[in-house]
Enzyme design. Structure first.
Site, PDB file in Angstrom:
ATOM      1  CB  VAL A  26      -0.940   0.008   1.224  1.00  0.00           C
ATOM      2  CG1 VAL A  26      -1.692   1.352   1.294  1.00  0.00           C
ATOM      3  CG2 VAL A  26      -1.923  -1.147   1.171  1.00  0.00           C
ATOM      4  CG  ASP A  45       9.728  -0.455   4.889  1.00  0.00           C
ATOM      5  OD1 ASP A  45       8.579  -0.548   4.455  1.00  0.00           O
ATOM      6  OD2 ASP A  45      10.279  -1.344   5.599  1.00  0.00           O
ATOM      7  CB  THR A 100      -3.530  -3.490  11.031  1.00  0.00           C
ATOM      8  OG1 THR A 100      -4.156  -3.528   9.733  1.00  0.00           O
ATOM      9  CG2 THR A 100      -3.098  -2.082  11.343  1.00  0.00           C
ATOM     10  CB  THR A 137      -7.532  -2.220   7.643  1.00  0.00           C
ATOM     11  OG1 THR A 137      -7.488  -1.909   6.260  1.00  0.00           O
ATOM     12  CG2 THR A 137      -8.945  -2.657   8.012  1.00  0.00           C
ATOM     13  CB  CYS A 277      -8.325  -7.238   2.937  1.00  0.00           C
ATOM     14  SG  CYS A 277      -7.010  -6.270   2.270  1.00  0.00           S
ATOM     15  NE  ARG A 348       0.655 -10.416   2.880  1.00  0.00           N
ATOM     16  CZ  ARG A 348       0.743  -9.082   2.804  1.00  0.00           C
ATOM     17  NH1 ARG A 348       0.941  -8.367   3.903  1.00  0.00           N
ATOM     18  NH2 ARG A 348       0.631  -8.477   1.639  1.00  0.00           N
TER      19      ARG A 348
HETATM   20  N1  SAJ Z   1     -13.137 -14.890  -2.732  1.00  0.00           N
HETATM   21  C1  SAJ Z   1     -14.074 -15.912  -2.831  1.00  0.00           C
HETATM   22  N2  SAJ Z   1     -15.253 -15.663  -3.464  1.00  0.00           N
HETATM   23  C2  SAJ Z   1     -15.545 -14.426  -3.980  1.00  0.00           C
HETATM   24  C3  SAJ Z   1     -14.582 -13.395  -3.853  1.00  0.00           C
HETATM   25  C4  SAJ Z   1     -13.381 -13.652  -3.229  1.00  0.00           C
HETATM   26  O1  SAJ Z   1     -13.854 -17.029  -2.366  1.00  0.00           O
HETATM   27  O2  SAJ Z   1     -16.617 -14.271  -4.556  1.00  0.00           O
HETATM   28  C5  SAJ Z   1     -11.872 -15.169  -2.048  1.00  0.00           C
HETATM   29  C6  SAJ Z   1     -10.647 -14.985  -2.939  1.00  0.00           C
HETATM   30  O3  SAJ Z   1     -10.337 -16.193  -3.598  1.00  0.00           O
HETATM   31  C7  SAJ Z   1      -9.563 -14.618  -1.922  1.00  0.00           C
HETATM   32  C8  SAJ Z   1     -10.339 -13.872  -0.835  1.00  0.00           C
HETATM   33  O4  SAJ Z   1     -11.726 -14.226  -1.004  1.00  0.00           O
HETATM   34  O5  SAJ Z   1      -8.969 -15.775  -1.375  1.00  0.00           O
HETATM   35  C9  SAJ Z   1     -10.207 -12.357  -0.903  1.00  0.00           C
HETATM   36  O6  SAJ Z   1     -10.465 -12.022  -2.246  1.00  0.00           O
HETATM   37  P1  SAJ Z   1     -10.731 -10.451  -2.663  1.00  0.00           P
HETATM   38  O7  SAJ Z   1     -11.161 -10.462  -4.086  1.00  0.00           O
HETATM   39  O8  SAJ Z   1     -11.610  -9.820  -1.670  1.00  0.00           O
HETATM   40  O9  SAJ Z   1      -9.274  -9.823  -2.659  1.00  0.00           O
HETATM   41  P2  SAJ Z   1      -8.519  -8.983  -1.553  1.00  0.00           P
HETATM   42  O10 SAJ Z   1      -8.353  -9.722  -0.286  1.00  0.00           O
HETATM   43  O11 SAJ Z   1      -7.296  -8.462  -2.227  1.00  0.00           O
HETATM   44  O12 SAJ Z   1      -9.522  -7.779  -1.240  1.00  0.00           O
HETATM   45  C10 SAJ Z   1      -9.257  -6.508  -1.716  1.00  0.00           C
HETATM   46  C11 SAJ Z   1      -9.913  -5.602  -0.703  1.00  0.00           C
HETATM   47  N3  SAJ Z   1      -9.501  -4.246  -0.928  1.00  0.00           N
HETATM   48  C12 SAJ Z   1      -9.230  -3.468   0.152  1.00  0.00           C
HETATM   49  O13 SAJ Z   1      -9.288  -3.864   1.293  1.00  0.00           O
HETATM   50  C13 SAJ Z   1      -8.841  -2.084  -0.161  1.00  0.00           C
HETATM   51  C14 SAJ Z   1     -11.424  -5.692  -0.812  1.00  0.00           C
HETATM   52  O14 SAJ Z   1     -12.028  -4.658  -0.008  1.00  0.00           O
HETATM   53  C15 SAJ Z   1     -11.852  -5.507  -2.236  1.00  0.00           C
HETATM   54  O15 SAJ Z   1     -13.280  -5.619  -2.311  1.00  0.00           O
HETATM   55  C16 SAJ Z   1     -11.231  -6.607  -3.069  1.00  0.00           C
HETATM   56  O16 SAJ Z   1      -9.794  -6.397  -3.014  1.00  0.00           O
HETATM   57  C17 SAJ Z   1     -11.701  -6.550  -4.512  1.00  0.00           C
HETATM   58  O17 SAJ Z   1     -12.617  -5.779  -4.819  1.00  0.00           O
HETATM   59  O18 SAJ Z   1     -11.166  -7.335  -5.303  1.00  0.00           O
END
Ligand code: SAJ
Length: 451
Positions: A26, A45, A100, A137, A277, A348
């Site tokens: 970030v 950093d 965090t 966060t 997240c 992670r």
């Molecule tokens: N996942 C599922 N099913 C879904 C969507 C995701 O199993 O329908 C799983 C993914 O495989 C992964 C986990 O959930 O293992 C998280 O996926 P994610 O698409 O939410 O990706 P992240 O963790 O990178 O979430 C980020 C977050 N961004 C911030 O915190 C600023 C989240 O708020 C966003 O909504 C997300 O990206 C996004 O939009 O892709």
């Protein structure tokens, strides 16, 4: 002159200096974004390796979107150091973008926020009215609860020496469309003038909506519930992915039908929910709810459902091996993908890890291939497959991460090298009929075993 006006003049004459503490996935894009927007940037950093790589114009994060945008050595108005004490006196605004995480017992770990805050506040010149913005966060109340005691301990005066604000990062690794320059932001601060000054600043960073939303806690809560909502929505489809196969119905057929309704929000069941997240932030909300004595039953239950998926899938896979006549203790499973999400190299909280552990507990040998990760980033107990074409003698291949490299691999060739040709689509992204035509016995999360 009101702070917002001072800021506006410093922004317009390009003399405003911005510090970023924490140059991870970030902080580094944020530092680069403000530098590209014309500001004087100080990046800090604690990791000498990170500082050395950034100074050399290299990308120390796992996010490929950062690969080619790190400023070259000697770039003007771009200062990188391990010393917060050196950087802060040069800065009008200091953004804190440190991790965090949660502890092993699922409690929020605020030690990075506290340490970074202390280092910043100790370096703030008296009377400078430096604005310190937390972007990491956290749950509602953390910014004030963690930083105000330090401010008071150091005898700093709010509004004269320092001001505190919260602006949650909304960074989505591997998604260039929502980078720091094109994502909406919200800003919380007790002092409305400071809030509006920060709106002015962040409006130079991002082309999207930037708004002052009131006190710190409002902005802190907004970020947490954004991810809590996502975790709950995913938990619903994961729970349905366990119910419908028992009714001999494929959950994806049901979701496709339901998605024809104008306000049905579709999510996809999978082997589990990973990342830094979605599986983490709900614990902040759970902790805060506990602090104020109000139960968070739904949030807690959703976390339990998503955390149960790797073990559930391991049970299904073990049954498939048994039904295929694989003797106990002789099963060999190949995980395709290990990273928590497609197109990034980030292990992670990946569900691949508890999935592997659950299979190994059933005496199944587990190997994994992930072109986005180095072998050293996988547990020692997992056989690392560096070259998929060398993978042979497995009974079952599991799609864990929907990397494009996994979707487009040569499934016919892989089938020819398998001991038994069972494939399990853990992300519901494969064409199961096409795989069947290639000789695979194809299964998937949320799909009846009989189909
Ligand atoms: N996942 C599922 N099913 C879904 C969507 C995701 O199993 O329908 C799983 C993914 O495989 C992964 C986990 O959930 O293992 C998280 O996926 P994610 O698409 O939410 O990706 P992240 O963790 O990178 O979430 C980020 C977050 N961004 C911030 O915190 C600023 C989240 O708020 C966003 O909504 C997300 O990206 C996004 O939009 O892709």
């Amino acid at each position: 002159m009101a702070l917002a006006a001072t800021f506006a003049s410093k922004i317009s004459d390009g003399s405003l200096s911005v510090g970023i503490i924490g140059l991870g996935y970030v902080g580094l894009p944020t530092a680069i974004g403000f530098h590209d927007a014309g500001f004087n940037v100080w990046g800090v950093d604690v990791s000498q390796r990170t500082v050395d790589m950034v100074k050399a114009g290299q990308n120390p994060t796992g996010d490929p979107d950062v690969d080619d945008i790190v400023p070259a050595p000697g770039t003007e108005n771009w200062h990188i150091t391990t010393s917060t004490a050196e950087a802060v006196p040069h800065c009008d605004v200091v953004l804190v973008t440190v991790p965090t995480p949660i502890t092993h017992d699922l409690k929020p770990d605020l030690s990075y926020v506290e340490a970074a805050g202390r280092a910043v506040f100790e370096a703030i010149p008296k009377g400078s009215n430096t604005i310190v913005v937390l972007e990491s966060t956290v749950y509602p109340g953390v910014t004030a609860q963690t930083w105000m005691p330090i401010v008071e301990e150091l005898g700093l005066v709010i509004g004269e020496d320092v001001n505190i604000a919260y602006c949650p990062e909304r960074f989505n690794p591997g998604d260039a469309a929502h980078g720091v320059r094109s994502v909406a932001r919200v800003i919380g601060c007790a002092d409305e003038d400071v809030g509006h000054a920060l709106v002015e600043l962040y409006s130079k960073l991002t082309s999207e909506d930037v708004r002052y939303v009131g006190k710190l806690e409002v902005a802190e809560a907004a970020k947490v519930i954004e991810n809590v909502q996502r975790d709950i929505n995913i938990a619903l489809v994961n729970e349905l992915a366990r119910i419908f196969p028992a009714m001999d119905v494929d959950v994806e057929d049901v979701l496709s039908a339901a998605a024809t309704k104008w306000n049905f929000h579709r999510y996809t069941p999978g082997v589990g929910v990973g990342g830094h997240c979605i599986p983490v932030d709900p614990y902040y909300m759970i902790q805060r709810a506990a602090d104020v004595g109000v139960p968070a039953g739904l949030i807690t239950a959703a976390r339990a459902v998503n955390r149960s998926m790797p073990n559930h899938v391991a049970g299904v896979l073990h049954d498939l091996l048994y039904q295929a006549g694989v003797p106990a203790g002789e099963g060999r499973v190949l995980l395709l993908g290990w990273s928590y999400k497609p197109e990034v190299g980030d292990p992670r909280e990946t569900p691949a890890e508890p999935l592997a552990e659950a299979l190994q507990a059933k005496n199944v040998h587990v190997a994994a291939w992930d072109p986005h990760l180095e072998g050293a980033e996988l547990p020692d107990s997992v056989e690392v497959i560096a070259d998929l074409e060398a993978a042979e003698g497995f009974d079952l291949a599991v799609l864990v991460t929907a990397h494009q490299a996994c979707l487009s691999l040569d499934w016919g060739a892989l089938q020819g090298r398998m001991r038994r040709s069972i494939v399990y689509d853990g992300r519901r992204v494969l064409d199961l009929e096409a795989l069947g035509a290639l000789g695979w016995q194809a299964h998937a999360v949320g799909r009846p075993a009989s189909e």
